[in-house]
Design an enzyme around this catalytic site. Structure first.
Site, PDB file in Angstrom:
ATOM      1  N   ASN A  69      33.566  37.113  51.179  1.00 34.81           N
ATOM      2  CA  ASN A  69      33.778  37.281  49.744  1.00 34.81           C
ATOM      3  C   ASN A  69      32.731  36.425  49.041  1.00 34.81           C
ATOM      4  O   ASN A  69      32.858  35.207  48.991  1.00 34.81           O
ATOM      5  CB  ASN A  69      35.202  36.812  49.391  1.00 34.81           C
ATOM      6  CG  ASN A  69      35.437  36.767  47.892  1.00 34.81           C
ATOM      7  OD1 ASN A  69      34.657  37.314  47.117  1.00 34.81           O
ATOM      8  ND2 ASN A  69      36.515  36.103  47.477  1.00 34.81           N
ATOM      9  N   LYS A  90      32.088  36.212  46.002  1.00 34.49           N
ATOM     10  CA  LYS A  90      32.520  35.809  44.656  1.00 34.49           C
ATOM     11  C   LYS A  90      31.401  36.062  43.643  1.00 34.49           C
ATOM     12  O   LYS A  90      30.639  37.000  43.800  1.00 34.49           O
ATOM     13  CB  LYS A  90      32.970  34.341  44.651  1.00 34.49           C
ATOM     14  CG  LYS A  90      33.968  34.037  45.764  1.00 34.49           C
ATOM     15  CD  LYS A  90      34.660  32.742  45.542  1.00 34.49           C
ATOM     16  CE  LYS A  90      35.484  32.381  46.758  1.00 34.49           C
ATOM     17  NZ  LYS A  90      36.469  31.373  46.491  1.00 34.49           N
ATOM     18  N   HIS A 134      43.073  38.585  44.579  1.00 41.74           N
ATOM     19  CA  HIS A 134      42.578  37.261  44.985  1.00 41.74           C
ATOM     20  C   HIS A 134      43.163  36.222  44.026  1.00 41.74           C
ATOM     21  O   HIS A 134      43.338  36.492  42.834  1.00 41.74           O
ATOM     22  CB  HIS A 134      41.043  37.241  44.932  1.00 41.74           C
ATOM     23  CG  HIS A 134      40.469  36.011  45.553  1.00 41.74           C
ATOM     24  ND1 HIS A 134      40.441  34.800  44.896  1.00 41.74           N
ATOM     25  CD2 HIS A 134      39.924  35.795  46.773  1.00 41.74           C
ATOM     26  CE1 HIS A 134      39.899  33.887  45.688  1.00 41.74           C
ATOM     27  NE2 HIS A 134      39.567  34.471  46.837  1.00 41.74           N
ATOM     28  N   GLU A 177      41.959  33.819  42.569  1.00 35.39           N
ATOM     29  CA  GLU A 177      41.125  33.525  41.382  1.00 35.39           C
ATOM     30  C   GLU A 177      41.330  34.583  40.298  1.00 35.39           C
ATOM     31  O   GLU A 177      41.270  34.276  39.117  1.00 35.39           O
ATOM     32  CB  GLU A 177      39.648  33.402  41.807  1.00 35.39           C
ATOM     33  CG  GLU A 177      39.414  32.084  42.539  1.00 35.39           C
ATOM     34  CD  GLU A 177      38.281  32.091  43.542  1.00 35.39           C
ATOM     35  OE1 GLU A 177      37.446  33.015  43.519  1.00 35.39           O
ATOM     36  OE2 GLU A 177      38.245  31.161  44.374  1.00 35.39           O
ATOM     37  N   GLU A 187      45.928  33.511  51.872  1.00 36.71           N
ATOM     38  CA  GLU A 187      44.988  32.495  51.405  1.00 36.71           C
ATOM     39  C   GLU A 187      45.740  31.437  50.594  1.00 36.71           C
ATOM     40  O   GLU A 187      45.982  31.633  49.389  1.00 36.71           O
ATOM     41  CB  GLU A 187      43.921  33.123  50.508  1.00 36.71           C
ATOM     42  CG  GLU A 187      43.064  34.156  51.198  1.00 36.71           C
ATOM     43  CD  GLU A 187      41.697  34.267  50.523  1.00 36.71           C
ATOM     44  OE1 GLU A 187      40.696  34.116  51.229  1.00 36.71           O
ATOM     45  OE2 GLU A 187      41.640  34.460  49.304  1.00 36.71           O
ATOM     46  N   GLY A 221      38.059  26.765  49.110  1.00 41.83           N
ATOM     47  CA  GLY A 221      36.919  25.987  48.624  1.00 41.83           C
ATOM     48  C   GLY A 221      37.130  24.482  48.641  1.00 41.83           C
ATOM     49  O   GLY A 221      36.352  23.735  48.057  1.00 41.83           O
ATOM     50  N   SER A 252      38.745  27.922  53.376  1.00 41.75           N
ATOM     51  CA  SER A 252      37.919  26.928  54.080  1.00 41.75           C
ATOM     52  C   SER A 252      37.691  27.244  55.562  1.00 41.75           C
ATOM     53  O   SER A 252      37.657  26.328  56.391  1.00 41.75           O
ATOM     54  CB  SER A 252      38.512  25.520  53.910  1.00 41.75           C
ATOM     55  OG  SER A 252      38.490  25.150  52.543  1.00 41.75           O
TER      56      SER A 252
HETATM   57  C1  PEP Z   1      38.076  32.884  49.297  1.00 35.66           C
HETATM   58  O1  PEP Z   1      37.764  32.680  48.153  1.00 35.66           O
HETATM   59  O2  PEP Z   1      38.558  33.991  49.594  1.00 35.66           O
HETATM   60  C2  PEP Z   1      37.906  31.813  50.271  1.00 35.66           C
HETATM   61  C3  PEP Z   1      38.609  31.855  51.335  1.00 35.66           C
HETATM   62  O3  PEP Z   1      37.010  30.822  49.945  1.00 35.66           O
HETATM   63  P1  PEP Z   1      36.534  29.606  50.906  1.00 35.66           P
HETATM   64  O4  PEP Z   1      36.244  30.183  52.265  1.00 35.66           O
HETATM   65  O5  PEP Z   1      35.303  29.067  50.247  1.00 35.66           O
HETATM   66  O6  PEP Z   1      37.640  28.631  50.962  1.00 35.66           O
END
Ligand code: PEP
Length: 254
Positions: free
Chosen positions: A10, A12, A98, A100, A168, A174, A214
């Site tokens: 992803n 983003k 997601h 976000e 998630e 992040g 992460s």
């Molecule tokens: C994400 O935004 O879907 C995600 C898992 O981000 P990160 O791997 O940076 O934690």
């Protein structure tokens, strides 16, 4: 039948034409070197890069996806992009719900459900995201939040072929923090049980449930070897060819 692992990036809101194309070409080259990967690779760039990335991936076994779509096919919806348009760009997948988008755009599970139905109508596979905030985890509500989000966000049109779930935890995205393997196992098992009640055992047993938050090359093996973890949704580490491929390689899934 074993569930084929999905390694999904992803991107983003990252990437301009030049660096996005370079990243896609780099991923394509590395995947071509693998030959016939055992897992499925997917990249989800921003809308503006879909066509360029599609071109850059030509000949490589890497699928293309978007990060959101409208619940409508076309019309007076300024700024929105429909599933039909995504199909037209060469997308096979779309990420929905997601955290976000749930936070920044106040997207409800009901809206995610509508978007997923629209995507399925046009043959787009959906990656439906669920996950608890830190506050919810500390209040002992993680399981309840995730299963409720699955019940409300996953439409009746979902099958194991057209839907992937991504767990998630919001606090792991992040941040470099990850849940314990026991916590990941517990939530993934509960999600599968919920899917079984909602869509039947056949669908639930074959549907892929990804872990996201992460994921890096150094923790990929531990996370991706867990019983109900069928791949990863990767943010930050999907922006570097060596990290994205390193996750699949270190986990031994490609
Ligand atoms: C994400 O935004 O879907 C995600 C898992 O981000 P990160 O791997 O940076 O934690």
């Amino acid at each position: 039948m074993a569930r084929k692992k999905l390694i999904a990036g992803n991107w983003k809101m990252n990437g301009l034409l030049a660096d996005g194309t370079t990243l896609a070409k780099g991923i394509a080259e590395e995947v071509k070197k693998i030959g016939k990967p055992q897992c499925e690779f997917l990249v989800c760039p921003p809308f503006t890069l879909l066509s360029a990335v599609k071109k850059a991936l030509r000949g490589a076994k890497v699928a293309l996806g978007a990060q959101d779509c409208s619940s409508e096919d076309k019309g007076a919806h300024t700024g929105d992009v429909s599933p039909v348009m995504l199909k037209d760009c060469g997308c096979q997948y779309v990420i929905l719900g997601h955290s976000e988008r749930r936070a920044d755009h106040k997207e409800s599970s009901e809206l995610v459900n509508k978007k997923a139905q629209a995507a399925h109508k046009h043959d787009l596979k959906t990656i439906i995201c669920v996950g608890e905030t830190l506050e919810e985890r500390e209040a002992g509500k993680a399981l309840e939040i995730c299963t409720t989000q699955v019940i409300d966000s996953v439409p009746d049109t979902s099958t194991w072929q057209n839907t992937v779930i991504a767990y998630e935890p919001v606090w792991a995205i992040g941040t470099g923090k990850i849940p314990t393997t026991k916590d990941v196992e517990e939530i993934h098992a509960a999600i599968r049980k919920t899917l079984s009640k909602k869509l039947g055992k056949g669908n639930a047993n074959k549907m892929r449930i990804l872990y996201g938050g992460s994921v890096k090359p150094n923790n990929a093996k531990e996370l991706l070897s867990l019983e109900d973890v069928d791949g990863a949704l990767i943010g930050g580490a999907s922006l570097k060819v060596e990290d994205f491929l390193g996750i699949a390689k270190n986990a031994g899934v490609c």
